[in-house]
Scaffold this active site. Sequence first.
Site, PDB file in Angstrom:
ATOM      1  N   SER A   1      -9.557   1.578   3.021  1.00  6.48           N
ATOM      2  CA  SER A   1      -8.764   2.381   2.109  1.00  6.48           C
ATOM      3  C   SER A   1      -7.729   1.596   1.316  1.00  6.48           C
ATOM      4  O   SER A   1      -7.121   2.121   0.388  1.00  6.48           O
ATOM      5  CB  SER A   1      -8.035   3.467   2.926  1.00  6.48           C
ATOM      6  OG  SER A   1      -7.140   2.880   3.865  1.00  6.48           O
TER       7      SER A   1
ATOM      8  N   SER B   1      -9.739  -0.875   7.098  1.00  6.69           N
ATOM      9  CA  SER B   1      -9.203  -0.643   5.761  1.00  6.69           C
ATOM     10  C   SER B   1      -8.457  -1.816   5.143  1.00  6.69           C
ATOM     11  O   SER B   1      -8.145  -1.799   3.958  1.00  6.69           O
ATOM     12  CB  SER B   1      -8.285   0.582   5.765  1.00  6.69           C
ATOM     13  OG  SER B   1      -9.039   1.763   5.918  1.00  6.69           O
TER      14      SER B   1
ATOM     15  N   LYS C   1       0.847  -1.194   0.000  1.00  9.08           N
ATOM     16  CA  LYS C   1       0.000   0.000   0.000  1.00  9.08           C
ATOM     17  C   LYS C   1       0.882   1.244   0.000  1.00  9.08           C
ATOM     18  O   LYS C   1       1.845   1.320   0.771  1.00  9.08           O
ATOM     19  CB  LYS C   1      -0.908  -0.033   1.224  1.00  9.08           C
ATOM     20  CG  LYS C   1      -1.934   1.092   1.309  1.00  9.08           C
ATOM     21  CD  LYS C   1      -2.807   0.902   2.548  1.00  9.08           C
ATOM     22  CE  LYS C   1      -3.903   1.946   2.668  1.00  9.08           C
ATOM     23  NZ  LYS C   1      -4.766   1.705   3.853  1.00  9.08           N
TER      24      LYS C   1
END
Length: 469
Positions: free
Chosen positions: A155, A179, A80
């Site tokens: 996210s 997330s 990420k």
Amino acid sequence: MNELLFETIENAANAIKNKQISPVELTEMTLKQISEHEPRVNAFITVMEEEAMSQARQLEAEMSNNQVRGPLHGIPIAVKDILQTKGVKTTGGSKIFDNWIPSEDAVAVQKLIDAGAVIIGKANLHEFAMGATTENPHYGSTKNPWNVTRIPGGSSGGSAVATATGMAFGAVGTDTAGSVRLPAAMCGTVGFKPTYGLVSRRGCLPFSWSLDHVGPMTRTVQDAAIMLEVMKGHDASDPASAKKTVNVLSDSLEDLKGVKLGFYEPYMFAGIDDDVKKVIEEAFQQLESLGVEIIPIDLPGIDDALNALKAIAQSEVVSVHEPFLKKYGHLYGDDLKYRFDFGSDISATVYLRAQRRREQFVKETIKQMHGIDALVGSTNVQPPFEIGTMVPEMAISNMFTLGKTPLANILGFPALSVACGFTSEKLPVGLQLIGKPFTDQRVLQIGDCYEKSMQWVQALKNNLNYVQQ
């Protein structure tokens, strides 16, 4: 579609170890998959082709000298883009950091590299990890591969999509209110949020320091355990890092006889879509067929605790971004600006009261879970909605209306999302297990046994419509 790209980490690692494929060949194959399908789903901000190939060649050279670092040797993994990568830009999904090139890797990333993982790219995310949809105004929205008009969750949406589509064997995500787990559920994969402090957050751009977690995102529960085994461990440079030693890897269970799962229906089924509820009830039946006893329990104070989470997260994130807001406020997306306005109105008194509520709720929940292996429920209670339908005012509430993930963050307990079926529109649904502190291994064991009994993983090979379209 190359079937090997949808194999487990364990199987791919065995293929490398047995010299059926080399790290260079597997990396090249993964990069080809990215070039073919990335434009359609927008899972990455940066594809690290040059760096990945360099890593793969080094790992291949080591193999020629009979050196194998471990179960991740030569395995392509995505990260990420909120975790630092040495020499490769780390944007946080924001234009503010569009040109920032860190001088060191995040601790979790460095551990993966040391274990032989090939970092294939930096995955797209909701700006600064502050949202549940991965609709990014700067780098474009990530698309759900089961229906590219829908959000993938967030996210860590790019991490989930890269894993689901064979563009990585696993990924690193972050989880402040869900997330890791929400996008995993919405993309038909696995997401695991470890016990708070089990994985170092050093080198990760913070959202909320008292709620942030770093965790693995994979296609199977066993793969999540393999990644977590490498990523975990005490880090003196992270003040919240746990000193407790926890074993993660274990033998698979043949059944779940004697396992007790607590179910608090007023929360877990509140606001649930009928289609999703049907899938979860079928998952409960399967768990019971494996020997699980599902026991109704109470969670006193849960509403106050979840409101406390909002106050804690939004006040802490304002504190983090205050230096940047003065100079770069115009560069933030509209939904983040709304969040900052909300957080700025939270007083120190309200914040401290929220932390006290949290502490009380943790103690009470541990009492309620006496004799219980884990809590059980749905990860997502709504199917993913269409991209472009969110307004900024929804930013704070999305995670709470789409899923039941925030509970595990206010608790700090280990939580797993594992695929458990599909709605009538062929959109994935996730089953969530929340254990007691440092029972990460037990939660993974239960999830692994359930997953293997249902063979949902095969759906990623057979049914992803992005492959045919």
